[in-house]
Design an enzyme around this catalytic site. Structure first.
Site, PDB file in Angstrom:
ATOM      1  N   ARG A  93      22.968 -22.204  -0.707  1.00 39.92           N
ATOM      2  CA  ARG A  93      23.484 -21.441  -1.845  1.00 39.92           C
ATOM      3  C   ARG A  93      24.987 -21.238  -1.770  1.00 39.92           C
ATOM      4  O   ARG A  93      25.693 -21.350  -2.761  1.00 39.92           O
ATOM      5  CB  ARG A  93      22.770 -20.080  -1.900  1.00 39.92           C
ATOM      6  CG  ARG A  93      23.327 -19.105  -2.944  1.00 39.92           C
ATOM      7  CD  ARG A  93      22.382 -17.938  -3.150  1.00 39.92           C
ATOM      8  NE  ARG A  93      21.134 -18.428  -3.714  1.00 39.92           N
ATOM      9  CZ  ARG A  93      19.951 -17.831  -3.544  1.00 39.92           C
ATOM     10  NH1 ARG A  93      19.860 -16.745  -2.813  1.00 39.92           N
ATOM     11  NH2 ARG A  93      18.876 -18.331  -4.090  1.00 39.92           N
ATOM     12  N   TYR A  94      25.480 -20.918  -0.592  1.00 37.22           N
ATOM     13  CA  TYR A  94      26.903 -20.633  -0.423  1.00 37.22           C
ATOM     14  C   TYR A  94      27.629 -21.901   0.025  1.00 37.22           C
ATOM     15  O   TYR A  94      27.032 -22.793   0.626  1.00 37.22           O
ATOM     16  CB  TYR A  94      27.096 -19.521   0.606  1.00 37.22           C
ATOM     17  CG  TYR A  94      26.491 -18.204   0.198  1.00 37.22           C
ATOM     18  CD1 TYR A  94      27.146 -17.367  -0.704  1.00 37.22           C
ATOM     19  CD2 TYR A  94      25.260 -17.790   0.710  1.00 37.22           C
ATOM     20  CE1 TYR A  94      26.606 -16.153  -1.071  1.00 37.22           C
ATOM     21  CE2 TYR A  94      24.708 -16.567   0.339  1.00 37.22           C
ATOM     22  CZ  TYR A  94      25.382 -15.753  -0.545  1.00 37.22           C
ATOM     23  OH  TYR A  94      24.836 -14.557  -0.921  1.00 37.22           O
ATOM     24  N   ARG A  97      27.688 -22.525   4.234  1.00 38.58           N
ATOM     25  CA  ARG A  97      26.592 -22.134   5.119  1.00 38.58           C
ATOM     26  C   ARG A  97      25.249 -22.406   4.460  1.00 38.58           C
ATOM     27  O   ARG A  97      25.144 -22.481   3.233  1.00 38.58           O
ATOM     28  CB  ARG A  97      26.699 -20.670   5.526  1.00 38.58           C
ATOM     29  CG  ARG A  97      26.862 -19.690   4.381  1.00 38.58           C
ATOM     30  CD  ARG A  97      27.599 -18.448   4.874  1.00 38.58           C
ATOM     31  NE  ARG A  97      27.776 -17.436   3.853  1.00 38.58           N
ATOM     32  CZ  ARG A  97      28.760 -17.454   2.944  1.00 38.58           C
ATOM     33  NH1 ARG A  97      29.624 -18.462   2.927  1.00 38.58           N
ATOM     34  NH2 ARG A  97      28.882 -16.482   2.068  1.00 38.58           N
ATOM     35  N   CYS A 106       5.787 -14.086  11.793  1.00 37.35           N
ATOM     36  CA  CYS A 106       6.532 -12.965  12.360  1.00 37.35           C
ATOM     37  C   CYS A 106       5.646 -12.244  13.367  1.00 37.35           C
ATOM     38  O   CYS A 106       4.420 -12.362  13.334  1.00 37.35           O
ATOM     39  CB  CYS A 106       6.957 -11.978  11.281  1.00 37.35           C
ATOM     40  SG  CYS A 106       8.133 -12.636  10.080  1.00 37.35           S
ATOM     41  N   CYS A 110       6.457  -7.046   7.668  1.00 39.07           N
ATOM     42  CA  CYS A 110       6.997  -5.934   6.876  1.00 39.07           C
ATOM     43  C   CYS A 110       6.461  -6.044   5.454  1.00 39.07           C
ATOM     44  O   CYS A 110       6.554  -7.114   4.834  1.00 39.07           O
ATOM     45  CB  CYS A 110       8.516  -5.993   6.864  1.00 39.07           C
ATOM     46  SG  CYS A 110       9.281  -6.142   8.496  1.00 39.07           S
ATOM     47  N   CYS A 113       8.683  -7.524   2.542  1.00 37.17           N
ATOM     48  CA  CYS A 113       9.267  -8.843   2.803  1.00 37.17           C
ATOM     49  C   CYS A 113       9.588  -9.592   1.510  1.00 37.17           C
ATOM     50  O   CYS A 113       8.725  -9.767   0.642  1.00 37.17           O
ATOM     51  CB  CYS A 113       8.305  -9.673   3.650  1.00 37.17           C
ATOM     52  SG  CYS A 113       8.928 -11.324   4.041  1.00 37.17           S
ATOM     53  N   ARG A 115      10.190 -12.706   1.369  1.00 37.80           N
ATOM     54  CA  ARG A 115       9.679 -14.063   1.484  1.00 37.80           C
ATOM     55  C   ARG A 115       8.166 -14.051   1.719  1.00 37.80           C
ATOM     56  O   ARG A 115       7.611 -14.975   2.306  1.00 37.80           O
ATOM     57  CB  ARG A 115      10.414 -14.774   2.620  1.00 37.80           C
ATOM     58  CG  ARG A 115      10.646 -16.257   2.400  1.00 37.80           C
ATOM     59  CD  ARG A 115      11.610 -16.826   3.416  1.00 37.80           C
ATOM     60  NE  ARG A 115      12.970 -16.495   3.090  1.00 37.80           N
ATOM     61  CZ  ARG A 115      13.913 -16.185   3.981  1.00 37.80           C
ATOM     62  NH1 ARG A 115      13.628 -16.170   5.261  1.00 37.80           N
ATOM     63  NH2 ARG A 115      15.137 -15.892   3.587  1.00 37.80           N
ATOM     64  N   ASP A 273      14.767  -5.866  -2.334  1.00 33.64           N
ATOM     65  CA  ASP A 273      14.705  -6.931  -3.333  1.00 33.64           C
ATOM     66  C   ASP A 273      13.624  -6.641  -4.375  1.00 33.64           C
ATOM     67  O   ASP A 273      12.645  -5.937  -4.122  1.00 33.64           O
ATOM     68  CB  ASP A 273      14.418  -8.272  -2.660  1.00 33.64           C
ATOM     69  CG  ASP A 273      15.611  -8.785  -1.877  1.00 33.64           C
ATOM     70  OD1 ASP A 273      16.748  -8.491  -2.275  1.00 33.64           O
ATOM     71  OD2 ASP A 273      15.400  -9.465  -0.856  1.00 33.64           O
ATOM     72  N   ASP A 310      21.342  -8.275  -3.211  1.00 32.45           N
ATOM     73  CA  ASP A 310      21.170  -9.727  -3.248  1.00 32.45           C
ATOM     74  C   ASP A 310      20.689 -10.038  -4.658  1.00 32.45           C
ATOM     75  O   ASP A 310      19.554  -9.738  -5.021  1.00 32.45           O
ATOM     76  CB  ASP A 310      20.148 -10.173  -2.198  1.00 32.45           C
ATOM     77  CG  ASP A 310      20.453 -11.555  -1.656  1.00 32.45           C
ATOM     78  OD1 ASP A 310      21.191 -12.292  -2.337  1.00 32.45           O
ATOM     79  OD2 ASP A 310      19.954 -11.902  -0.576  1.00 32.45           O
ATOM     80  N   LYS A 317      24.848 -12.331  -2.553  1.00 36.20           N
ATOM     81  CA  LYS A 317      25.066 -10.927  -2.204  1.00 36.20           C
ATOM     82  C   LYS A 317      26.293 -10.374  -2.927  1.00 36.20           C
ATOM     83  O   LYS A 317      27.371 -10.955  -2.868  1.00 36.20           O
ATOM     84  CB  LYS A 317      25.233 -10.788  -0.691  1.00 36.20           C
ATOM     85  CG  LYS A 317      24.025 -11.269   0.091  1.00 36.20           C
ATOM     86  CD  LYS A 317      24.296 -11.252   1.581  1.00 36.20           C
ATOM     87  CE  LYS A 317      23.161 -11.915   2.342  1.00 36.20           C
ATOM     88  NZ  LYS A 317      23.116 -13.383   2.115  1.00 36.20           N
TER      89      LYS A 317
END
Length: 390
Positions: A93-94, A97, A106, A110, A113, A115, A273, A310, A317
């Protein structure tokens, strides 16, 4: 099997186990099944030990709730990561990076999450499709920074992690490797001396940890962070603003100060999010601004992270700050400090230039030279100057 993998097998990963631990009055297995089926659950012994009572901040982060089924504004891929994915496992995206998803799982899951559409499903973050990711990273010479994520990269074995580090270090234009991991909170035993010795060979390697509440910085977690810091891994923290977890200025201040004491630099506070299944965690944006205002000036600047949204849809961001500036004009900037006191900063006067060799050219008239004034007098003087045309 390593010690940390044995500990992982002691996790609570079914609703029945959860009900046996906390009681069937607290856990309605039948009611929670749809939420569990949408997004699996796992709570490691370390995360479980942090839950003191039903409904506390740790409970809210890990235990499924029927609220996850209430979809209002939530989006499955709220950040449109898949839209910026040129090959499997890569989001670019950037400009300089890229995000590299290297693990589908994981230690603990969480409930907020972003994702959750992928995490826990090996078919959606495939471990057998690294080659196209490495080829993409090698072909795009503008990429100098690669962030390993998932899932949690630290759920991979040292052997597989070293393979990834070796492949990335073989690409000349990749300067920085980052690991995004919550393992230091959920499974601190994973930060072994063997991993710390191995990672030294591939520096600079950074780790962004994830702590949301001061109580997560247990002695074991702090010891794991110390092992990483002693191994030369710079540590940052990405915190998510969560209703019922840390939506309180004092809690956030305590967290940021404890992170610094553990040699972790607070990096981001994220607005939760707009992800489907996690909407009940979202606060008003004003709450985040209130928290930043309670940090800036009232504690070390090192303890003040960026507060960001975000942007939904893949905008990246976007930082947000409380309003400190009252007015900007050609003469001055009028602003307030952390205590709410009002100050004036003088703008450079037009027509004043400085040549080489120290010679100063100052064509401004004598009545243009006015000392800095603070408060209402400065504002009144600015209005007089504009009125007279000076």
């Amino acid at each position: 099997m390593s010690d940390w993998q044995k500990i992982l097998h002691e996790s609570i990963d079914t609703l029945d186990k959860l009900a046996n631990r906390f009681g069937h009055d607290a856990i309605d297995v039948d009611a929670l099944k749809p939420a569990f089926e949408n997004f699996q659950m796992r709570i490691t012994p370390a995360a479980l030990a942090q839950i003191k009572e039903v409904g506390d901040p740790m409970w809210n982060q890990y235990v499924p709730t029927v609220q996850e089924l209430d979809i209002v504004d939530g989006v499955i891929d709220s950040l449109d990561e898949d839209g910026d994915s040129p090959v499997p496992n890569i989001t670019h995206r950037y400009p300089d990076r890229a995000l590299f998803l290297v693990s589908p799982v994981c230690a603990s899951y969480c409930r907020f999450c972003t994702r959750r559409r992928k995490v826990g499903d090996p078919e959606k973050i495939p471990l057998n499709q690294y080659d196209s990711a490495f080829a993409y990273l090698a072909a795009h010479t503008e990429i100098r920074d690669v962030i390993l994520s998932g899932g949690d990269p630290m759920m991979l074995s040292d052997r597989r992690l070293e393979y990834i580090f070796q492949r990335l270090r073989a690409i000349p234009h990749i300067e920085i490797i980052r690991i995004g991991s919550r393992i230091t909170s959920h499974l601190p035993e994973r930060i072994t001396p063997e991993f710390c010795e191995m990672v030294r060979k591939y520096h600079p390697v950074y780790m962004n940890t994830h702590f949301n509440h001061p109580s997560e910085l247990t002695p074991d977690a702090v010891a794991a962070l110390a092992r990483l810091a002693d191994a030369g891994v710079p540590l940052g923290c990405q915190t998510v603003l969560l209703k019922g977890v840390n939506d309180d200025p004092q809690i956030m201040k305590d967290l940021m100060q404890k992170l610094l004491k553990a040699r972790v630099r607070p990096y981001y506070i994220y607005m939760a999010d707009q992800v489907a299944g996690g909407e009940h965690f979202r606060t008003q944006v004003e709450k985040g601004l209130e928290i930043v205002k309670a940090l800036r000036g009232w504690t070390s600047g090192l303890a003040v992270p960026h507060f960001v949204i975000d942007a939904p849809g893949g905008g990246g961001k976007v930082p947000l700050l409380p309003e400190y500036v009252d007015e900007i004009n050609e003469d001055e900037v009028i602003f307030r400090n952390y205590e709410g006191k009002r100050f004036v900063y003088k703008q450079p006067r037009q027509g004043v230039t400085v040549s080489g060799c120290g010679e100063t050219i100052a064509p401004a008239a004598q009545n243009d030279i006015v000392p800095i004034q603070i408060g209402k007098k400065a504002t009144a003087r600015s209005r007089r100057r504009r009125k007279t045309g000076s």
